[in-house]
Scaffold this active site. Structure first.
Site, PDB file in Angstrom:
ATOM      1  CB  ALA A 189      -8.007   0.323   6.303  1.00  0.00           C
ATOM      2  N   GLY A 190      -5.768   0.979   7.821  1.00  0.00           N
ATOM      3  CA  GLY A 190      -4.876   1.269   9.070  1.00  0.00           C
ATOM      4  C   GLY A 190      -3.905   2.785   9.026  1.00  0.00           C
ATOM      5  CG  ASP A 191      -1.234   3.288   5.855  1.00  0.00           C
ATOM      6  OD1 ASP A 191      -0.740   2.514   6.778  1.00  0.00           O
ATOM      7  OD2 ASP A 191      -1.124   3.164   4.619  1.00  0.00           O
ATOM      8  CG  ASN A 206       1.997  -1.299   8.224  1.00  0.00           C
ATOM      9  OD1 ASN A 206       1.049  -2.118   7.915  1.00  0.00           O
ATOM     10  ND2 ASN A 206       1.978   0.000   7.826  1.00  0.00           N
ATOM     11  CE1 TYR A 213       4.437  -2.148  -2.659  1.00  0.00           C
ATOM     12  CE2 TYR A 213       3.795  -4.563  -2.714  1.00  0.00           C
ATOM     13  CZ  TYR A 213       3.608  -3.136  -2.287  1.00  0.00           C
ATOM     14  OH  TYR A 213       2.521  -2.938  -1.700  1.00  0.00           O
ATOM     15  CD1 TRP A 214      10.749  -3.983 -10.581  1.00  0.00           C
ATOM     16  CD2 TRP A 214       8.575  -2.887 -10.250  1.00  0.00           C
ATOM     17  NE1 TRP A 214       9.657  -4.642 -11.473  1.00  0.00           N
ATOM     18  CE2 TRP A 214       8.469  -4.147 -11.432  1.00  0.00           C
ATOM     19  CE3 TRP A 214       7.274  -2.468 -10.009  1.00  0.00           C
ATOM     20  CZ2 TRP A 214       7.228  -4.514 -12.053  1.00  0.00           C
ATOM     21  CZ3 TRP A 214       6.197  -2.891 -10.793  1.00  0.00           C
ATOM     22  CH2 TRP A 214       6.219  -4.005 -11.696  1.00  0.00           C
ATOM     23  CG  ASP A 258       3.870   2.055   5.914  1.00  0.00           C
ATOM     24  OD1 ASP A 258       4.957   2.496   5.231  1.00  0.00           O
ATOM     25  OD2 ASP A 258       4.019   1.702   7.089  1.00  0.00           O
TER      26      ASP A 258
HETATM   27  P1  ADP Z   1      -4.754  -2.461   8.571  1.00  0.00           P
HETATM   28  O1  ADP Z   1      -5.088  -1.677   7.396  1.00  0.00           O
HETATM   29  O2  ADP Z   1      -3.586  -1.878   9.079  1.00  0.00           O
HETATM   30  O3  ADP Z   1      -4.770  -3.931   8.370  1.00  0.00           O
HETATM   31  P2  ADP Z   1      -7.245  -2.850   9.924  1.00  0.00           P
HETATM   32  O4  ADP Z   1      -7.626  -3.618   8.714  1.00  0.00           O
HETATM   33  O5  ADP Z   1      -7.122  -3.342  11.331  1.00  0.00           O
HETATM   34  O6  ADP Z   1      -5.785  -2.072   9.607  1.00  0.00           O
HETATM   35  O7  ADP Z   1      -8.318  -1.548   9.823  1.00  0.00           O
HETATM   36  C1  ADP Z   1      -7.921  -0.436  10.586  1.00  0.00           C
HETATM   37  C2  ADP Z   1      -9.362   0.392  10.770  1.00  0.00           C
HETATM   38  O8  ADP Z   1     -10.166   0.425   9.687  1.00  0.00           O
HETATM   39  C3  ADP Z   1     -10.253  -0.479  11.746  1.00  0.00           C
HETATM   40  O9  ADP Z   1      -9.935  -0.237  13.018  1.00  0.00           O
HETATM   41  C4  ADP Z   1     -11.583   0.055  11.374  1.00  0.00           C
HETATM   42  O10 ADP Z   1     -11.887   1.099  11.971  1.00  0.00           O
HETATM   43  C5  ADP Z   1     -11.391   0.354   9.870  1.00  0.00           C
HETATM   44  N1  ADP Z   1     -11.787  -0.984   9.095  1.00  0.00           N
HETATM   45  C6  ADP Z   1     -10.992  -1.777   8.283  1.00  0.00           C
HETATM   46  N2  ADP Z   1     -11.754  -2.755   7.663  1.00  0.00           N
HETATM   47  C7  ADP Z   1     -13.203  -2.328   7.902  1.00  0.00           C
HETATM   48  C8  ADP Z   1     -14.472  -2.984   7.689  1.00  0.00           C
HETATM   49  N3  ADP Z   1     -14.528  -4.194   6.576  1.00  0.00           N
HETATM   50  N4  ADP Z   1     -15.488  -2.413   8.268  1.00  0.00           N
HETATM   51  C9  ADP Z   1     -15.353  -1.358   8.738  1.00  0.00           C
HETATM   52  N5  ADP Z   1     -14.340  -0.781   9.336  1.00  0.00           N
HETATM   53  C10 ADP Z   1     -13.088  -1.346   8.821  1.00  0.00           C
END
Ligand code: ADP
Length: 295
Positions: A253-255, A162, A100-101, A30
């Site tokens: 997505a979050g990273d 996280n 995971y390991w 991450d």
């Molecule tokens: P994490 O990976 O930490 O759980 P999130 O799922 O909240 O993070 O997503 C982080 C960012 O990625 C969101 O703020 C958004 O910008 C984008 N994102 C994630 N999932 C979607 C989706 N299904 N459609 C559009 N954007 C998304």
């Protein structure tokens, strides 16, 4: 712009299906993913560095080499006889699952004898709930103490909560450790779904209020496809991420959001503009397979 961005945590060897019984290797994790995307997005002048512990074997050396090739400065403690953690992605009917390991990885010792971090006034430290979860309680306290001292010397601190229950001894330990992490941070970047699950927050404002209560001034609450809450003592705004028609893989997505946000924020843009930049980066990342994708 910050001079040095130092991410702290665990980068692992990744094994992913490559067809007909073959596996491809990669490196991800991450905090490392955020460093990797930030390296792509931040100006050359910013030194993006990664702090962890590795072993003295071939995969450890390859990982350090991958960091260098990616333009990231390795700040790695070498443990004799140690090794890096490993995870494998399995595909079944298009669904990905992860094994995971990492229980004996060198990264778990990254703070065992830590007294100081390679940062100075004006730099940024970035760490996550996973960074804290992999450490023994004493090492966790030590890391937070060193971060806190760096912060008092002018280092900015950014924390992604996280939440990963499987990495913590208990839910109580996770809740306590997460709040301690937030208490040494200037910016906290939680994801609402997990926060609601673990802390029982009824809405994003409740998540933000809880982290403000821990002493953190800026809270950016992500929420998958739903709006991102920007919360500071001056007020709150919500930013709607663009719609992504074809979500292929939400890994990182979050990273990647965090990297897009930080690149823009430290370039002097408003929090709102930084959140929009974060959304744009993650929209690209979830449209492709894998943690580290070309932007
Ligand atoms: P994490 O990976 O930490 O759980 P999130 O799922 O909240 O993070 O997503 C982080 C960012 O990625 C969101 O703020 C958004 O910008 C984008 N994102 C994630 N999932 C979607 C989706 N299904 N459609 C559009 N954007 C998304």
């Amino acid at each position: 712009m910050t001079q040095r961005f130092l991410a702290i945590g665990e980068c692992m060897l990744e094994l992913s299906p490559a067809g007909e019984g073959l596996l491809a290797t990669g490196f991800a994790g991450d905090t490392f993913n955020t460093a990797w995307y930030l390296r792509k997005l931040a100006p050359e002048a910013v030194d993006v560095a990664y702090f962890s512990a590795i072993g003295d074997d071939a995969p450890s050396r390859e990982m350090a080499g991958f960091m260098r090739q990616s333009g990231i400065t390795p700040e790695l403690i070498e443990r004799k006889g140690g090794h890096i953690g490993l995870y494998m992605i399995s595909l079944k009917n298009g669904e990905r699952s992860f094994s995971y390991w990492r229980d004996t990885s060198a990264a778990k010792t990254l703070a065992d004898d830590l007294t100081t971090l390679p940062v100075a006034d004006g730099d940024t430290i970035y760490f996550s709930g996973i960074t804290l979860a992999i450490l023994a309680p004493k090492a966790r306290e030590r890391l937070l103490g060193v971060i806190s001292v760096a912060r008092s010397q002018g280092v900015r601190v950014v924390f992604d909560t996280n939440l990963r229950p499987r990495l913590w001894a208990s839910h109580d330990a996770m809740r306590a450790g997460t709040m301690e992490g937030a208490s040494v941070a200037d910016i906290v970047l939680p994801s609402f779904e997990d926060e609601a699950d673990i802390f029982g927050d009824l809405d994003k404002a409740a998540t933000a209020a809880r982290y403000h209560g821990a002493g953190c001034t800026t809270v950016i609450v992500k929420d998958g496809p739903a709006s991102v809450l920007v919360s500071t003592p001056k007020g709150q705004t919500e930013i709607q991420p663009q719609t992504v028609a074809d979500v292929v893989d939400t890994t990182a997505a979050g990273d990647s959001f965090n990297a897009g946000f930080l690149a823009e924020h430290y370039a002097g843009q408003s929090l709102e503009a930084a959140v929009e930049a974060g959304c744009k980066v993650s929209a690209k990342v979830i449209g492709k397979r894998g943690a580290l994708v070309a932007l």
